[in-house]
Design an enzyme around this catalytic site. Structure first.
Site, PDB file in Angstrom:
ATOM      1  N   LYS A 208      38.868  36.122  34.716  1.00  0.00           N
ATOM      2  CA  LYS A 208      39.890  36.040  35.757  1.00  0.00           C
ATOM      3  C   LYS A 208      40.884  34.904  35.501  1.00  0.00           C
ATOM      4  CE  LYS A 208      37.430  38.533  39.306  1.00  0.00           C
ATOM      5  NZ  LYS A 208      36.137  38.828  38.644  1.00  0.00           N
TER       6      LYS A 208
HETATM    7  C1  LIG Z   1      35.682  40.152  38.401  1.00  0.00           C
HETATM    8  C2  LIG Z   1      34.725  40.343  37.318  1.00  0.00           C
HETATM    9  C3  LIG Z   1      34.478  41.627  36.767  1.00  0.00           C
HETATM   10  C4  LIG Z   1      35.113  42.894  37.299  1.00  0.00           C
HETATM   11  O1  LIG Z   1      36.488  42.933  37.095  1.00  0.00           O
HETATM   12  P1  LIG Z   1      37.425  43.969  37.878  1.00  0.00           P
HETATM   13  O2  LIG Z   1      38.811  43.568  37.568  1.00  0.00           O
HETATM   14  O3  LIG Z   1      37.066  43.785  39.341  1.00  0.00           O
HETATM   15  O4  LIG Z   1      37.104  45.320  37.396  1.00  0.00           O
HETATM   16  C5  LIG Z   1      33.605  41.704  35.694  1.00  0.00           C
HETATM   17  N1  LIG Z   1      32.985  40.615  35.206  1.00  0.00           N
HETATM   18  C6  LIG Z   1      33.181  39.371  35.702  1.00  0.00           C
HETATM   19  C7  LIG Z   1      32.451  38.216  35.110  1.00  0.00           C
HETATM   20  C8  LIG Z   1      34.062  39.193  36.775  1.00  0.00           C
HETATM   21  O5  LIG Z   1      34.253  37.951  37.271  1.00  0.00           O
END
Ligand SMILES: *Cc1c(COP(=O)(O)O)cnc(C)c1O
Length: 453
Positions: free
Chosen positions: A109
């Site tokens: 993120k």
């Molecule tokens: C948020 C997150 C996901 C999922 O991502 P999306 O964009 O919601 O599909 C997968 N792995 C981790 C470690 C995350 O923080």
């Protein structure tokens, strides 16, 4: 480039407008009116640095910023990463791994949110506006948002987490950030209580207007845009050959970025969607039926989501505006919707992975790669790649978190292995600051009234 709402009843807007606005006023999500064709450009993109590549890809959408302005923001975001490639592609033997976790909170993120933080500050300085982010988190999103927005002018941040229900590591990643504009609140309640407090607050339009409240979740297209870049980067790092991407998915955010990359002309063999026991998306791709179920708590908690917010965007690309609105109204009434042909181009495979399979995947990948450690989210991708027969040198697993963020699950799968990272070790000794909040809307309003910029 103009952006329109998936629900089809708002005026088209520019990138800068939708970046600050987040969601469309008709309750839809913003999508690009058309998808730029990058096929003629592909040869010129091979071998570019992250910064040059990101400018090329992002400017096709964010064309109301100058290339120079965009480059400044991309550079600022990239500077917070500890790897000069930002997202290095690593060959682990049985397949490749695109490491998206070299940002300051060690999860993917950061790629999008570090850019978003710089973008918000730039746009607000230009307009003279201000923004107060209020969000709920069960872990990863909160820390990435806090880290991206700490110390930024004209931005206030209030993040709610359920008291005692985030891991100590995840809590400390949030509460050790002591900048004046950051406010952590531990709520006496569950994650759902936190989320419903925030939702109710956002529905108070007068309050929202008064404080210029904004959201940080992946409904913001600017987040998606930053994520498109790493699909191009993986392709470039692999020398320009067609690849399959295996993507751990909760909100359909990360994989939606891959879908756009493929539609732009990046040579993508398959997009393999990996979910945990929350399997609404695999069920959709196998039957065309999108049906809400119970949320399961799993070993990959950042994917414990039933209704995937970005899925609405995919529906829009499939069906167009009128029909998307009707389908979503039906979904909101009845908890399900149906599409005749969920994947007309045959681009997707989708696999769900339960906790036992997640542990098994961590173990198996470690053995077959000679010691590479996957975090539990990335492990769902390994499982999906193996199930669909994709493991191989043109297969890329998107590694969404550093394994040290989830040490307990890793240790359970691999006794004796202790994944660690300096950034997390340092948290141990740092002071924390965190308010407490009753599960009560008026109490939350009081806090926001006091802390808003
Ligand atoms: C948020 C997150 C996901 C999922 O991502 P999306 O964009 O919601 O599909 C997968 N792995 C981790 C470690 C995350 O923080």
């Amino acid at each position: 480039m103009k952006f329109v709402s998936t629900r089809g009843s708002c005026a088209a807007r520019s990138f800068s407008e939708i970046a600050l606005e987040g969601m469309a006023p008709d309750g839809g999500l913003y999508v690009p009116e058309s998808i730029p064709d990058f096929r003629p450009l592909l040869p010129s993109l091979l071998g570019l640095s992250w910064e040059d590549l990101a400018v090329k890809v992002m400017h096709a959408y964010a064309d109301d910023l100058t290339e120079l302005e965009l480059r400044g923001l991309i550079r600022q975001a990239a500077a917070t990463f500890s790897n000069s490639k930002v997202v290095p592609l690593v060959d682990i033997g049985p397949c490749r791994v695109l490491e998206l976790f070299h940002g300051p909170t060690l999860a993917f993120k950061d790629v999008a949110l570090q850019f978003l933080g710089a973008l918000f500050e730039f746009l607000l300085a230009r307009s003279g506006g201000r923004l107060n982010i209020v969000g709920a988190t069960s872990g990863d999103t909160g820390s990435a948002a806090i880290c991206a927005l700490r110390g930024r002018a004209r931005i206030g941040v209030t993040i709610l987490h359920p008291e005692g229900r985030t891991s100590p590591l995840q809590r400390k990643q949030m509460t050790t950030v002591l900048d004046d504009n950051i406010h952590n609140l531990s709520v006496q309640g569950s994650f759902d209580d936190c989320q419903s407090l925030v939702k109710t607050l956002m529905n108070d339009l007068e309050f929202k207007e008064k404080h210029q409240l904004g959201a940080i979740n992946s409904v913001n297209f600017a987040r998606i845009l930053a994520q498109i870049v790493y699909y191009f980067s993986a392709w470039s790092q692999a020398g320009g050959k067609p690849l399959s991407f295996v993507v751990p998915t909760g909100n359909f955010g990360d994989i939606y970025a891959g879908y756009l990359a493929a539609r732009m002309g990046l040579p993508v063999r398959k997009l393999v969607l990996a979910s945990n026991a929350n399997d609404i998306l695999p069920r959709f791709f196998s039957t065309g039926d999108y049906r809400r179920g119970q949320v399961h708590h799993t070993a990959s908690p950042s994917m414990d989501i039933q209704v995937a917010s970005n899925f609405e965007r995919y529906l829009w690309h499939l069906q167009g505006g009128e029909s998307t609105r009707a389908l979503l109204e039906q979904f909101n009434r009845s908890g399900s919707l149906r599409v005749e042909s969920p994947d007309p181009a045959g681009l997707f495979s989708a696999v769900s992975c339960d906790d036992a399979q997640t542990l098994q995947a961590v173990k198996e990948a470690h053995a077959q790669s000679g010691g590479y450690v996957l975090d539990p989210h990335t492990a769902t991708a390994w499982h999906a790649a193996r199930q669909t027969g994709h493991l191989g040198s043109d297969c890329v697993l998107l590694a969404t978190a550093h394994p040290a963020k989830f040490p307990d699950t890793v240790r359970e799968a691999l006794p004796g292995v202790h994944p660690r990272h300096d950034i997390l070790d340092r948290l141990e000794t740092l002071p924390e600051r965190c308010g407490r909040l009753a599960n009560d809307l008026e109490a939350l309003k009081d806090v926001v009234n006091r802390n808003a910029v």
